[in-house]
Each structure stands twice: as C-alpha cells, then as structure tokens.
Design a protein around this motif. Structure first.
Motif, PDB file in Angstrom:
ATOM      1  N   LEU A 211      -8.403  -1.234  -4.803  1.00  0.00           N
ATOM      2  CA  LEU A 211      -8.808  -2.846  -4.363  1.00  0.00           C
ATOM      3  C   LEU A 211      -8.211  -3.927  -4.471  1.00  0.00           C
ATOM      4  CD1 LEU A 211     -11.701  -3.688  -3.474  1.00  0.00           C
ATOM      5  CD2 LEU A 211     -12.275  -3.985  -5.681  1.00  0.00           C
ATOM      6  N   ALA A 212      -7.540  -3.868  -5.704  1.00  0.00           N
ATOM      7  CA  ALA A 212      -6.688  -5.355  -5.593  1.00  0.00           C
ATOM      8  C   ALA A 212      -5.526  -5.286  -5.039  1.00  0.00           C
ATOM      9  CB  ALA A 212      -6.189  -5.510  -7.241  1.00  0.00           C
ATOM     10  N   ALA A 213      -4.709  -3.984  -4.893  1.00  0.00           N
ATOM     11  CA  ALA A 213      -3.598  -3.999  -4.170  1.00  0.00           C
ATOM     12  C   ALA A 213      -3.960  -4.070  -2.585  1.00  0.00           C
ATOM     13  CB  ALA A 213      -3.139  -2.693  -4.314  1.00  0.00           C
ATOM     14  N   THR A 214      -4.963  -3.668  -2.118  1.00  0.00           N
ATOM     15  CA  THR A 214      -5.260  -4.038  -0.780  1.00  0.00           C
ATOM     16  C   THR A 214      -5.393  -5.309  -0.587  1.00  0.00           C
ATOM     17  OG1 THR A 214      -7.380  -3.376  -0.960  1.00  0.00           O
ATOM     18  CG2 THR A 214      -6.052  -1.615  -0.117  1.00  0.00           C
ATOM     19  N   ALA A 215      -6.331  -6.278  -1.577  1.00  0.00           N
ATOM     20  CA  ALA A 215      -6.296  -7.607  -1.248  1.00  0.00           C
ATOM     21  C   ALA A 215      -5.248  -8.361  -1.315  1.00  0.00           C
ATOM     22  CB  ALA A 215      -7.123  -7.931  -2.466  1.00  0.00           C
ATOM     23  N   ARG A 216      -4.175  -7.870  -2.114  1.00  0.00           N
ATOM     24  CA  ARG A 216      -2.786  -8.414  -2.191  1.00  0.00           C
ATOM     25  C   ARG A 216      -1.983  -8.063  -0.882  1.00  0.00           C
ATOM     26  NH1 ARG A 216      -1.684  -7.643  -8.527  1.00  0.00           N
ATOM     27  NH2 ARG A 216      -2.092  -9.734  -9.246  1.00  0.00           N
ATOM     28  N   GLY A 217      -2.506  -6.993   0.186  1.00  0.00           N
ATOM     29  CA  GLY A 217      -1.758  -6.681   1.355  1.00  0.00           C
ATOM     30  C   GLY A 217      -0.976  -5.340   1.472  1.00  0.00           C
ATOM     31  N   ALA A 218      -1.180  -4.781   0.249  1.00  0.00           N
ATOM     32  CA  ALA A 218      -0.603  -3.316   0.425  1.00  0.00           C
ATOM     33  C   ALA A 218      -1.292  -2.452   1.329  1.00  0.00           C
ATOM     34  CB  ALA A 218      -0.968  -2.525  -1.081  1.00  0.00           C
ATOM     35  N   ARG A 219      -0.627  -1.707   2.235  1.00  0.00           N
ATOM     36  CA  ARG A 219      -1.130  -0.899   3.410  1.00  0.00           C
ATOM     37  C   ARG A 219      -0.193   0.212   3.274  1.00  0.00           C
ATOM     38  NH1 ARG A 219      -4.272  -4.179   2.591  1.00  0.00           N
ATOM     39  NH2 ARG A 219      -5.412  -5.678   4.224  1.00  0.00           N
ATOM     40  N   GLY A 220      -0.812   1.577   3.597  1.00  0.00           N
ATOM     41  CA  GLY A 220      -0.069   2.903   3.679  1.00  0.00           C
ATOM     42  C   GLY A 220      -1.303   3.693   3.160  1.00  0.00           C
ATOM     43  N   ILE A 221      -0.733   4.872   2.427  1.00  0.00           N
ATOM     44  CA  ILE A 221      -1.415   6.143   2.052  1.00  0.00           C
ATOM     45  C   ILE A 221      -0.979   5.997   0.292  1.00  0.00           C
ATOM     46  CG2 ILE A 221      -1.697   8.790   1.913  1.00  0.00           C
ATOM     47  CD1 ILE A 221      -2.601   7.169   4.557  1.00  0.00           C
ATOM     48  N   CYS A 222      -1.909   6.209  -0.491  1.00  0.00           N
ATOM     49  CA  CYS A 222      -1.928   6.212  -1.826  1.00  0.00           C
ATOM     50  C   CYS A 222      -2.358   7.596  -2.198  1.00  0.00           C
ATOM     51  CB  CYS A 222      -2.779   5.211  -2.435  1.00  0.00           C
ATOM     52  SG  CYS A 222      -2.351   4.846  -4.430  1.00  0.00           S
ATOM     53  N   GLU A 223      -1.402   8.294  -3.124  1.00  0.00           N
ATOM     54  CA  GLU A 223      -1.939   9.287  -3.932  1.00  0.00           C
ATOM     55  C   GLU A 223      -2.351   9.114  -5.226  1.00  0.00           C
ATOM     56  OE1 GLU A 223      -0.029  13.799  -3.144  1.00  0.00           O
ATOM     57  OE2 GLU A 223       1.214  12.491  -4.485  1.00  0.00           O
ATOM     58  N   VAL A 224      -3.434   9.582  -5.678  1.00  0.00           N
ATOM     59  CA  VAL A 224      -4.064   9.444  -6.747  1.00  0.00           C
ATOM     60  C   VAL A 224      -4.794  10.671  -7.594  1.00  0.00           C
ATOM     61  CG1 VAL A 224      -4.868   6.826  -6.161  1.00  0.00           C
ATOM     62  CG2 VAL A 224      -6.537   9.053  -5.832  1.00  0.00           C
ATOM     63  N   ARG A 225      -5.210  10.437  -8.700  1.00  0.00           N
ATOM     64  CA  ARG A 225      -5.772  11.520  -9.455  1.00  0.00           C
ATOM     65  C   ARG A 225      -4.861  12.781  -9.722  1.00  0.00           C
ATOM     66  NH1 ARG A 225     -12.153  11.801  -8.094  1.00  0.00           N
ATOM     67  NH2 ARG A 225     -12.775   9.540  -8.605  1.00  0.00           N
ATOM     68  N   ASP A 226      -5.335  13.618 -10.704  1.00  0.00           N
ATOM     69  CA  ASP A 226      -4.678  14.976 -10.902  1.00  0.00           C
ATOM     70  C   ASP A 226      -4.601  15.767  -9.684  1.00  0.00           C
ATOM     71  OD1 ASP A 226      -7.330  15.140 -11.151  1.00  0.00           O
ATOM     72  OD2 ASP A 226      -7.401  16.340 -13.134  1.00  0.00           O
ATOM     73  N   ALA A 227      -5.877  15.589  -8.907  1.00  0.00           N
ATOM     74  CA  ALA A 227      -5.876  16.775  -7.719  1.00  0.00           C
ATOM     75  C   ALA A 227      -4.833  16.006  -6.559  1.00  0.00           C
ATOM     76  CB  ALA A 227      -7.246  16.587  -7.133  1.00  0.00           C
ATOM     77  N   GLY A 228      -4.343  14.715  -6.748  1.00  0.00           N
ATOM     78  CA  GLY A 228      -3.506  14.531  -5.625  1.00  0.00           C
ATOM     79  C   GLY A 228      -4.172  14.045  -4.339  1.00  0.00           C
ATOM     80  N   LEU A 229      -5.468  13.169  -4.491  1.00  0.00           N
ATOM     81  CA  LEU A 229      -6.024  12.782  -3.302  1.00  0.00           C
ATOM     82  C   LEU A 229      -5.482  11.721  -2.639  1.00  0.00           C
ATOM     83  CD1 LEU A 229      -9.561  12.292  -5.041  1.00  0.00           C
ATOM     84  CD2 LEU A 229      -8.911  14.127  -3.535  1.00  0.00           C
ATOM     85  N   LEU A 230      -5.581  11.718  -1.136  1.00  0.00           N
ATOM     86  CA  LEU A 230      -4.672  10.640  -0.499  1.00  0.00           C
ATOM     87  C   LEU A 230      -5.708   9.518  -0.154  1.00  0.00           C
ATOM     88  CD1 LEU A 230      -2.690  13.232   1.833  1.00  0.00           C
ATOM     89  CD2 LEU A 230      -2.178  12.242  -0.585  1.00  0.00           C
ATOM     90  N   ILE A 231      -5.398   8.430  -0.415  1.00  0.00           N
ATOM     91  CA  ILE A 231      -6.443   7.238   0.206  1.00  0.00           C
ATOM     92  C   ILE A 231      -5.621   6.484   0.780  1.00  0.00           C
ATOM     93  CG2 ILE A 231      -7.773   5.580  -0.946  1.00  0.00           C
ATOM     94  CD1 ILE A 231      -8.467   8.086  -1.890  1.00  0.00           C
ATOM     95  N   PRO A 232      -6.382   6.069   2.071  1.00  0.00           N
ATOM     96  CA  PRO A 232      -5.645   5.130   3.034  1.00  0.00           C
ATOM     97  C   PRO A 232      -5.863   3.769   2.618  1.00  0.00           C
ATOM     98  CG  PRO A 232      -7.220   6.540   4.214  1.00  0.00           C
ATOM     99  CD  PRO A 232      -7.482   6.858   3.043  1.00  0.00           C
ATOM    100  N   LEU A 233      -4.844   2.920   2.497  1.00  0.00           N
ATOM    101  CA  LEU A 233      -4.901   1.689   2.140  1.00  0.00           C
ATOM    102  C   LEU A 233      -4.842   0.857   3.451  1.00  0.00           C
ATOM    103  CD1 LEU A 233      -2.223   1.537  -0.728  1.00  0.00           C
ATOM    104  CD2 LEU A 233      -4.751   2.101  -0.815  1.00  0.00           C
ATOM    105  N   THR A 234      -5.931   0.301   3.881  1.00  0.00           N
ATOM    106  CA  THR A 234      -6.315  -0.379   5.146  1.00  0.00           C
ATOM    107  C   THR A 234      -6.920  -1.804   4.886  1.00  0.00           C
ATOM    108  OG1 THR A 234      -8.363   0.359   5.701  1.00  0.00           O
ATOM    109  CG2 THR A 234      -6.445   1.770   6.158  1.00  0.00           C
ATOM    110  N   ASP A 235      -7.062  -2.370   6.241  1.00  0.00           N
ATOM    111  CA  ASP A 235      -7.892  -3.483   6.157  1.00  0.00           C
ATOM    112  C   ASP A 235      -9.197  -3.667   5.576  1.00  0.00           C
ATOM    113  OD1 ASP A 235      -5.515  -4.898   7.350  1.00  0.00           O
ATOM    114  OD2 ASP A 235      -6.243  -5.073   9.355  1.00  0.00           O
TER     115      ASP A 235
END
Length: 362
Positions: A211-235
């Motif tokens: 949430l903070a990263a997207t507020a700072r302008g980060a965009r792309g795909i973020c991989e998270v958690r032990d399961a390796g979930l893919l989260i879009p970083l969008t507007d």
C-alpha cells in the motif's frame, strides 16, 4: 475530538489506520486504534491472537478494553509488535480481543463507543478480504476480518467500512473486488506515507508495505508470502474506498455465521465449516514445523549468491518487486533473520531498495 478506527485484521491494518487518520483527519483530532495482537509467527511463535493476559503493563480503558502503551510487554514466549507500534505512533492502541467470539468484540466496541463518544468510527481493511464470500480459492485469513465485521454491524452506532489497497492482500482478485467498491474516499500519496515510513522499516506487514509502495509510485508485480502470491502494483493500489457495511455482511457468510459466537473456538469451527479451514490451524501446523527446524546461519556471500539465482528466476516470470519476508522464506532462512537479511541487502545493493519493497526488475 476523538476518532475510533477499528483495524479489521490487526497487524498491518493498524499501521494503515494511522496513515488513514493523518490523511483524513490531520493532527488536530486524537485517534484510538482498536486492533488485534495477532502477529506472524516470526514475531509471535504462538499461533492465534493474544489476549490481555498475554501482556504486562496494559492500561484499563473500560471494563473489557485495555490499551497497549509503549511500556507494555508480551509475556514470553509470546511476541507482539503493538508495544513498539505504540512507541512510534501518537495514537492510543486498544486491544481487540477475539477470545470471547464476536459477542466479546461487540461488547468491547459498545463500551469503547460509550466511553469515547467518538466523532467518527471507521472499520478499515487493507486488501479487501473482508468482502470475501468464504469460498474463494485464494482466501487465506478470513477469520479476524469476519469477527470484526460481525461485531461492527451489531453495535448501535454509525460505522463506515473502508477498504484500502484493493487486492493487495492477494486474497480476492482486484477484478472481483472492483464492482463491490463504493465511493473513493482518498488516494494515498508519498506525503501520507511519511507518517508511517519509519514503522515500515521494521513492521512485517506485506499488504501495508505494498500500500505504501504504490502510494510512492511503485508499479509492477510483487511476489509475496511463503506461497509466492503475485500481486499487481497498479494505480488502484493506494486508493481507499467506502463499502456499504450491510452489503459486506450480506456477502460475507463467515461474518454472519460468527455473529453469536461466544468463544474463539466457536468462531474457528464456523471457519472450518464455511471456508474449509481455520487460519489458526495453519499457524499451529507451521509453528510445529518451525520448532523442529535447525538454527539457520546467514553467510553474506552465500546469501547474495542465492539472491542472484532467486532474482533471475523471478525476473524470468515477470516479477518486479518482492518483500523482505518473501526473500527470507525463499532463501530458506529463519524468519527471525529477516531484519539481518534486510540490512545486508540494503547495504550491499542500495539501488534495489524501493522502500519498503525490494526491486528485482532491474
């Protein structure tokens, strides 16, 4: 003037609540943030949430509500981020205790509302899993949100449900969330993040970090958690939307089921029946597994070599960002070494630190 914000899932929701308060209400009003003491196992090795009897130094607010000051301490072996959070925030952190089910949380809310007479009450969820129906295959942690929602809809006071960072928790897809979101309340900015920036240096929440990263302008795909979930970083990432509370309850079958629960065990049973699992069972199993793992060693050269292989694989899959928690697990390091790993990576490759995330897209 006092504002009450209920952090629906605890953890990072409490950090986001502080950022929300600064963005919407400024410095003039005081905030009480009601939140669970329910941390990841790398912070608290005991599964499930902590109650008031797991701490020393709590301060009574009402008969069933205790605040967590900076001087409070979890009783070993329990751990908690709340005392440190209290030390770094100007707000009062009150302990949301689910051990008496939704009935107990409802009682806590009623006492707190009567005691504070707050100017407003917000129920905040980062990601939007509070809007889950209960049968989503990606759903991982519905219980805390369902209990908060069930309690909030039973008190005789106007409560506004807010969803920040739609889809950032990886539990409901953004396309499924979008039709459920109401009026846009705010879009977080770089300036808003400054109010919690130092906290995200150590707090393990992945959803609030994104949430903070997207507020700072980060965009792309973020991989998270032990399961390796893919989260879009969008507007859409830094946005906050209001959602009708009654609509959320009508949609969330687990929230409806736990409304009359008087114990956490009863609420867990509802989760197993409706969702097919209990997140606390998952924590119990993982805690037992972690207990048998040998102590890990962090050798800088080996770690950086493993990191190169991890990043090459991630880039090949289109990943641009990840979290330090995910890197820790991907490199088979112990969760307690997350902070040491973070310092090593930032010192060795500062150009890849896209605070508070790690940029692997270069």
């Amino acid at each position: 003037m006092t504002r009450l914000i209920v952090a629906a899932g605890g953890g990072g929701d409490a950090v986001a609540a502080a950022m929300l308060h600064a963005a919407l209400y400024g410095d003039e009003d005081q905030a009480v943030i009601l939140t669970y003491a329910w941390d990841r196992l790398l912070i608290d090795p005991l599964p499930g949430p902590r109650g008031a009897d797991s701490f020393t130094g709590l301060e009574p607010v009402t008969q069933s509500v205790w605040s967590v000051p900076a001087e409070a301490q979890p009783i070993a072996p329990a751990g908690s981020t709340l005392p440190r959070l209290a030390a770094e925030l100007p707000h009062t952190l009150a302990l949301l205790d689910p051990r008496h089910g939704a009935e107990g949380i409802t009682r806590q809310l009623e006492e707190l509302i009567s005691h504070l007479a707050p100017a407003s009450i917000d129920l905040l969820d980062v990601g939007g899993d509070i809007l889950a129906q209960g049968d989503e295959p990606t759903l991982k942690s519905p219980l805390a949100d369902a209990l908060s929602l069930a309690a909030c809809c039973q008190v005789n006071a106007p409560i506004r449900l807010l969803v920040a960072g739609p889809g950032l928790d990886g539990e409901i897809f953004p396309d499924d969330l979008r039709p459920l979101l109401g009026t846009s309340v705010h879009t977080f900015t770089t300036e808003d993040v400054e109010t919690i920036g130092s906290i995200l240096e150590w707090h393990p929440s992945e959803a609030t970090a994104m949430l903070a990263a997207t507020a700072r302008g980060a965009r792309g795909i973020c991989e998270v958690r032990d399961a390796g979930l893919l989260i879009p970083l969008t507007d859409e990432g830094p946005t906050v939307h209001e959602v009708d509370l009654d609509d959320a309850v009508s949609r969330n079958s687990l929230a409806r089921a736990v409304m009359t629960t008087a114990t956490l065990d009863e609420a867990e049973a509802c989760s197993r029946e409706i969702c097919g699992f209990s997140e606390i069972d998952y924590e119990r199993n993982k805690a037992a597994w972690l207990k048998d793992q040998p102590p890990a060693t962090l050798a800088p050269e080996d770690v950086l070599s493993q990191l190169d292989r991890f990043q090459a694989d991630a880039r090949a899959r289109g990943i641009t960002h990840t979290t330090f928690r995910h890197i820790t697990e991907a490199l088979n390091l112990n969760g307690s070494q997350r902070d040491e790993l973070r310092r090593l990576l930032i010192h060795s490759r500062p150009d890849q630190y896209d605070a508070p995330l790690w940029n692997i897209g270069a």
